[in-house]
Design a protein around this motif. Structure first.
Motif: not given
Length: 93
Positions: A8-11, A18-22, A69-80, A82-87
């Protein structure tokens, strides 16, 4: 046994989100993950829906879902993200 991650996401910053979605689709591939639901509209048939976006991810197993979820690639995306939404993330299976 397959596993699902429901999100569930609140943007609050669409441009950054949009950067995260890519980044997310490629992060799923090594773990066999795929999108089942990605976006809107959500219509509540009972109860209330109070979020901006719903995402449902499918994985071949709970282990693969957690590895993603714990992968390096996803954790980097997660940081982006978290700047744009709560989930809220939920794993089933």
């Amino acid at each position: 046994m397959e596993a699902y991650i429901l999100v569930e996401v609140d943007i609050y910053d669409n441009e950054v989100y949009e950067e995260y979605k890519k980044l997310t689709p490629d992060s799923l591939l090594p773990y066999g993950g795929e999108f089942v639901i990605r976006g809107l509209p959500v219509q509540a048939l009972e109860g209330e829906w109070k979020h901006d976006r719903m995402v449902l991810l499918k994985f071949p197993s709970r282990e693969k879902a957690l590895e993603w979820y714990n992968s390096k690639n996803y954790q980097e995306a997660k940081k982006i993200r978290e700047k744009a939404s709560s989930a809220n993330f939920f794993i089933v299976g």
